[in-house]
Design a protein around this motif. Structure first.
Motif, PDB file in Angstrom:
ATOM      1  N   ILE A   1       0.850  -1.195   0.000  1.00 33.81           N
ATOM      2  CA  ILE A   1       0.000   0.000   0.000  1.00 33.81           C
ATOM      3  C   ILE A   1       0.885   1.245   0.000  1.00 33.81           C
ATOM      4  O   ILE A   1       1.731   1.423   0.878  1.00 33.81           O
ATOM      5  CB  ILE A   1      -0.929   0.017   1.230  1.00 33.81           C
ATOM      6  CG1 ILE A   1      -1.878  -1.181   1.180  1.00 33.81           C
ATOM      7  CG2 ILE A   1      -1.715   1.323   1.294  1.00 33.81           C
ATOM      8  CD1 ILE A   1      -2.680  -1.370   2.455  1.00 33.81           C
ATOM      9  N   THR A   2       0.670   2.093  -0.989  1.00 35.67           N
ATOM     10  CA  THR A   2       1.363   3.383  -1.071  1.00 35.67           C
ATOM     11  C   THR A   2       0.365   4.484  -0.767  1.00 35.67           C
ATOM     12  O   THR A   2      -0.697   4.553  -1.400  1.00 35.67           O
ATOM     13  CB  THR A   2       1.957   3.602  -2.473  1.00 35.67           C
ATOM     14  OG1 THR A   2       2.946   2.602  -2.726  1.00 35.67           O
ATOM     15  CG2 THR A   2       2.596   4.974  -2.585  1.00 35.67           C
ATOM     16  N   VAL A   3       0.695   5.349   0.181  1.00 30.59           N
ATOM     17  CA  VAL A   3      -0.140   6.525   0.431  1.00 30.59           C
ATOM     18  C   VAL A   3       0.504   7.690  -0.310  1.00 30.59           C
ATOM     19  O   VAL A   3       1.718   7.872  -0.261  1.00 30.59           O
ATOM     20  CB  VAL A   3      -0.283   6.808   1.943  1.00 30.59           C
ATOM     21  CG1 VAL A   3       1.047   7.094   2.609  1.00 30.59           C
ATOM     22  CG2 VAL A   3      -1.248   7.963   2.184  1.00 30.59           C
ATOM     23  N   PHE A   4      -0.311   8.436  -1.053  1.00 28.41           N
ATOM     24  CA  PHE A   4       0.213   9.610  -1.754  1.00 28.41           C
ATOM     25  C   PHE A   4      -0.759  10.761  -1.576  1.00 28.41           C
ATOM     26  O   PHE A   4      -1.961  10.564  -1.379  1.00 28.41           O
ATOM     27  CB  PHE A   4       0.507   9.303  -3.228  1.00 28.41           C
ATOM     28  CG  PHE A   4      -0.687   9.106  -4.134  1.00 28.41           C
ATOM     29  CD1 PHE A   4      -0.890   9.929  -5.227  1.00 28.41           C
ATOM     30  CD2 PHE A   4      -1.590   8.057  -3.929  1.00 28.41           C
ATOM     31  CE1 PHE A   4      -1.962   9.727  -6.093  1.00 28.41           C
ATOM     32  CE2 PHE A   4      -2.663   7.842  -4.787  1.00 28.41           C
ATOM     33  CZ  PHE A   4      -2.851   8.693  -5.875  1.00 28.41           C
ATOM     34  N   GLY A   5      -0.227  11.965  -1.582  1.00 24.13           N
ATOM     35  CA  GLY A   5      -1.081  13.115  -1.339  1.00 24.13           C
ATOM     36  C   GLY A   5      -0.419  14.384  -1.810  1.00 24.13           C
ATOM     37  O   GLY A   5       0.782  14.429  -2.069  1.00 24.13           O
ATOM     38  N   GLU A   6      -1.232  15.435  -1.921  1.00 24.06           N
ATOM     39  CA  GLU A   6      -0.754  16.724  -2.409  1.00 24.06           C
ATOM     40  C   GLU A   6      -1.057  17.808  -1.386  1.00 24.06           C
ATOM     41  O   GLU A   6      -2.089  17.782  -0.726  1.00 24.06           O
ATOM     42  CB  GLU A   6      -1.431  17.044  -3.748  1.00 24.06           C
ATOM     43  CG  GLU A   6      -0.951  18.305  -4.424  1.00 24.06           C
ATOM     44  CD  GLU A   6      -1.768  19.546  -4.077  1.00 24.06           C
ATOM     45  OE1 GLU A   6      -1.269  20.669  -4.290  1.00 24.06           O
ATOM     46  OE2 GLU A   6      -2.910  19.378  -3.594  1.00 24.06           O
ATOM     47  N   SER A   7      -0.130  18.752  -1.222  1.00 28.03           N
ATOM     48  CA  SER A   7      -0.303  19.895  -0.332  1.00 28.03           C
ATOM     49  C   SER A   7      -0.575  19.406   1.092  1.00 28.03           C
ATOM     50  O   SER A   7       0.227  18.689   1.657  1.00 28.03           O
ATOM     51  CB  SER A   7      -1.416  20.808  -0.858  1.00 28.03           C
ATOM     52  OG  SER A   7      -1.417  22.051  -0.200  1.00 28.03           O
TER      53      SER A   7
ATOM     54  N   ALA B   1      -0.113  15.784   1.475  1.00 29.86           N
ATOM     55  CA  ALA B   1       1.288  15.376   1.585  1.00 29.86           C
ATOM     56  C   ALA B   1       1.841  15.725   2.960  1.00 29.86           C
ATOM     57  O   ALA B   1       2.599  14.940   3.559  1.00 29.86           O
ATOM     58  CB  ALA B   1       2.106  16.061   0.496  1.00 29.86           C
ATOM     59  N   THR B   2       1.475  16.890   3.480  1.00 28.44           N
ATOM     60  CA  THR B   2       1.908  17.267   4.829  1.00 28.44           C
ATOM     61  C   THR B   2       1.405  16.247   5.841  1.00 28.44           C
ATOM     62  O   THR B   2       2.137  15.839   6.755  1.00 28.44           O
ATOM     63  CB  THR B   2       1.372  18.662   5.187  1.00 28.44           C
ATOM     64  OG1 THR B   2       1.831  19.613   4.211  1.00 28.44           O
ATOM     65  CG2 THR B   2       1.849  19.099   6.556  1.00 28.44           C
ATOM     66  N   ALA B   3       0.160  15.812   5.679  1.00 20.73           N
ATOM     67  CA  ALA B   3      -0.399  14.799   6.575  1.00 20.73           C
ATOM     68  C   ALA B   3       0.437  13.528   6.552  1.00 20.73           C
ATOM     69  O   ALA B   3       0.693  12.912   7.595  1.00 20.73           O
ATOM     70  CB  ALA B   3      -1.843  14.493   6.189  1.00 20.73           C
TER      71      ALA B   3
ATOM     72  N   SER C   1       4.383  18.278  -2.909  1.00 15.34           N
ATOM     73  CA  SER C   1       4.326  19.644  -2.380  1.00 15.34           C
ATOM     74  C   SER C   1       3.845  19.712  -0.935  1.00 15.34           C
ATOM     75  O   SER C   1       2.896  20.439  -0.615  1.00 15.34           O
ATOM     76  CB  SER C   1       3.432  20.528  -3.254  1.00 15.34           C
ATOM     77  OG  SER C   1       3.890  20.555  -4.584  1.00 15.34           O
ATOM     78  N   PRO C   2       4.476  18.971  -0.017  1.00 15.87           N
ATOM     79  CA  PRO C   2       4.118  19.150   1.393  1.00 15.87           C
ATOM     80  C   PRO C   2       4.513  20.544   1.855  1.00 15.87           C
ATOM     81  O   PRO C   2       5.544  21.079   1.454  1.00 15.87           O
ATOM     82  CB  PRO C   2       4.944  18.066   2.101  1.00 15.87           C
ATOM     83  CG  PRO C   2       6.120  17.847   1.204  1.00 15.87           C
ATOM     84  CD  PRO C   2       5.598  18.024  -0.191  1.00 15.87           C
ATOM     85  N   SER C   3       3.697  21.147   2.690  1.00 13.06           N
ATOM     86  CA  SER C   3       3.950  22.501   3.184  1.00 13.06           C
ATOM     87  C   SER C   3       4.200  22.467   4.682  1.00 13.06           C
ATOM     88  O   SER C   3       3.494  21.796   5.432  1.00 13.06           O
ATOM     89  CB  SER C   3       2.742  23.398   2.897  1.00 13.06           C
ATOM     90  OG  SER C   3       2.869  24.637   3.563  1.00 13.06           O
ATOM     91  N   GLY C   4       5.218  23.184   5.111  1.00 17.14           N
ATOM     92  CA  GLY C   4       5.432  23.368   6.547  1.00 17.14           C
ATOM     93  C   GLY C   4       6.144  22.240   7.244  1.00 17.14           C
ATOM     94  O   GLY C   4       6.260  22.256   8.470  1.00 17.14           O
TER      95      GLY C   4
ATOM     96  N   TYR D   1      12.221  23.293   0.953  1.00 20.94           N
ATOM     97  CA  TYR D   1      13.071  22.974   2.101  1.00 20.94           C
ATOM     98  C   TYR D   1      12.587  21.719   2.826  1.00 20.94           C
ATOM     99  O   TYR D   1      13.348  20.785   3.071  1.00 20.94           O
ATOM    100  CB  TYR D   1      13.115  24.151   3.072  1.00 20.94           C
ATOM    101  CG  TYR D   1      13.773  23.807   4.385  1.00 20.94           C
ATOM    102  CD1 TYR D   1      15.099  23.389   4.431  1.00 20.94           C
ATOM    103  CD2 TYR D   1      13.062  23.862   5.589  1.00 20.94           C
ATOM    104  CE1 TYR D   1      15.711  23.050   5.641  1.00 20.94           C
ATOM    105  CE2 TYR D   1      13.659  23.536   6.787  1.00 20.94           C
ATOM    106  CZ  TYR D   1      14.977  23.123   6.805  1.00 20.94           C
ATOM    107  OH  TYR D   1      15.568  22.783   7.995  1.00 20.94           O
ATOM    108  N   GLY D   2      11.311  21.665   3.158  1.00 22.08           N
ATOM    109  CA  GLY D   2      10.782  20.497   3.856  1.00 22.08           C
ATOM    110  C   GLY D   2      10.877  19.242   3.019  1.00 22.08           C
ATOM    111  O   GLY D   2      11.162  18.152   3.524  1.00 22.08           O
TER     112      GLY D   2
END
Length: 533
Positions: free
Chosen positions: A202-208, A211-213, A234-237, A408-409
């Motif tokens: 199982i691959t989890v993928f996400g955006e913004s 992705a941060t989650a 594009s994970p933020s923070g 950076y992150g």
């Protein structure tokens, strides 16, 4: 003759009717499901409940198991999106509900000779808006079982409160949205075999925010064993200071303080209507984080750092001592994150969508922006991101936001996890004004480029990206035949990344540009050093 023709017509009609495939049907622990066929080919099972409705007494509690249903459940249309502010949402109120813990599954085959890799998508939207109701059929047609998820947002997903902590067996509150995601991933692990998926891959993928989650799930004890690989778009923070539940950190307002500002009594909030809760939350946020307010939330591009008139939203994943036991940057730095295959990346012009009309336009405005936003490292930021004339200011500010809040992150995550790094730089005709900005890659990952403003080059790039994403899900290696130079990020200064642009090419990230952020946001949590290197 007429009778014969009539008979032939009846036979032809009967053949057409009998040739229609029966609706796809699966059996899982909670009951039987009947889906449908997507126009792109794969079978679709839409609006499957993965947890009980988080309403009434279940509001602000961990997600509870689904009650089994009796007859076959029809799952042919999306479930409602989770509640979100109308000022942010692009979703009609009629399509939202507090009862929103549903997921969608697309599969190329219910009985493949070899089980397909599974890809679970977490949507973006700043933890405040958005929906997982996005068509996964084209991605599934590349050989994966694709799952998209809705999870609680805003005040319903991230409220911490002393009253909630007191009733919790874990002595914690908040991060219900993250717990929803974990519950959905457990559901996938337990049930996806029935859909032709490999429960061991199982691959989890996400955006913004999605992705941060994932960045938080990778350091959460609760998420251990629920997924095997991760793709973060594009994970933020990540690797910036985190709000905490009970105390201020680097000046950030505690989440308990925010919760008490919404209402001092949790019973009052539990008995309130959905709209009343959202109104109380909105009023509290304006009072705390509006002009003259004493509140301060973590720096992020959605906030006041680019627009002094904007009010920061505190509804964001945070350190609660349970789901997220410590500052996430510290956990990564100390090697306490999952050791799984990781791919992470950003877009070349992330910042343009956030800067908008309120970006600094002159040299003095740019200097003031850097000094205020990146204190006490404003001078170092000015040196790292120079602007010699007013014309240079907007491009320089775009680079600052892109690098500070996204690159950076992503780089630090790739480095600590020895993952693959990518950048998306393609600018389609539809995106000429913004460049390769935040969220633009999502259409390519889901094969959604068959529309005005996209060209044959975009269709080809989309196919290449879907192939790479699915190949990573299958093997932990995203590389295509022509990309053998694309290697994992090491702990040294070797920083290769794949550029998904007009062509595919492997480039090297200038590592030196990351030093200023390491000084500004030390993973140890200590005061910034801002030493000139």
């Amino acid at each position: 003759m007429r009778f014969r023709l009539f008979s032939l017509c009846l036979l032809s009609a009967a053949f057409v009717l009998t040739a229609q495939p029966a609706p796809p049907h699966v059996h899982i622990a909670a009951g039987d499901l009947e889906g449908t066929y997507d126009d792109a080919g794969p079978m679709a099972f839409l609006g499957i409940p993965y947890a009980a409705p988080p309403t009434g007494d279940r509001r602000w509690r961990e997600p509870q198991p689904v009650t089994p249903w009796g007859p076959v459940r029809m799952v042919k249309s999306y479930g409602p999106a989770c509640m979100q502010p109308q000022s942010w949402a692009k979703i009609p109120p009629s399509e939202m509900s507090e009862d929103c813990l549903y997921l969608n599954v697309w599969t190329p085959s219910l009985s493949p000779s070899i089980a397909a890799p599974v890809m679970v998508y977490l949507h973006g939207g700043g933890f405040l808006n958005g929906s997982g109701n996005i068509d996964g059929a084209r991605l599934a047609s590349h050989g994966a079982v694709v799952v998209t998820v809705n999870y609680r947002l805003g005040v319903f997903g991230f409220l911490a409160h002393p009253g909630l902590t007191a009733e919790s067996p874990h002595h914690a509150s908040g991060n219900y949205g993250l717990m929803d995601q974990i519950a959905a991933l457990r559901w996938v692990r337990d049930n996806i075999t029935a859909f032709g998926g490999d429960a061991r891959n199982i691959t989890v993928f996400g955006e913004s925010a999605g992705a941060t989650a994932i960045g938080y799930l990778m350091v959460s004890p609760l998420a251990q064993g629920v997924f095997d690989k991760a793709i973060l778009e594009s994970p933020s923070g990540l690797f910036t200071p985190d709000p905490e539940r009970t105390r201020e950190v680097r000046g950030l307002t505690s989440m308990d303080t925010v919760g008490l500002a919404v209402a001092p009594n949790i019973a009052e909030l539990r008995n309130a209507s959905v709209q009343e809760v959202m109104d109380k939350a909105d009023a509290a946020v304006k009072k705390l984080f509006g002009p003259g307010g004493s509140g301060h939330v973590r720096l992020k591009p959605e906030g006041h750092t680019q627009n002094p008139d904007a009010i920061d939203s505190p509804w964001w994943a945070f350190t609660d001592g349970y789901v997220v036991p410590e500052q996430h940057a510290k956990l990564y730095a100390n090697g306490k994150a999952m050791r799984i295959p990781v791919m992470v990346g950003t877009n070349a012009d992330e910042g343009t969508v956030f800067l908008g009309s309120f970006a600094p336009k002159t040299m003095p405005e740019y200097d003031e922006y850097l000094a205020k936003t990146y204190a006490p490292c404003g001078r170092q930021m000015r040196e790292a991101y120079p602007a010699k004339t007013d014309k240079d200011v907007l491009p320089a500010a775009d680079r600052v936001v892109t690098d500070a809040f996204f690159l950076y992150g992503s780089f630090e995550l790739a480095r600590t996890q020895h993952g693959y790094l990518y950048r998306f730089s393609r600018v389609a005709p539809a995106n000429q004004k913004t460049g390769a900005t935040h969220g633009n890659e999502v259409r390519y990952v889901f094969g959604d480029t068959q529309r005005d403003g996209y060209e044959s080059l975009d269709h080809r790039l989309s196919d290449q990206m879907m192939t790479a994403w699915v190949h990573f899900a299958r093997t932990g290696d995203p590389r295509l035949m022509q990309s053998s130079d694309w290697t994992r990020i090491g702990s040294d200064d070797e920083t290769p990344y794949m550029d998904f642009g007009d062509t595919l090419s492997v480039k090297k990230l200038p590592y030196g540009s990351m030093h200023v952020f390491e000084d500004l946001w030390p993973a140890s949590g200590k005061v910034p050093t801002c030493e000139k290197r």
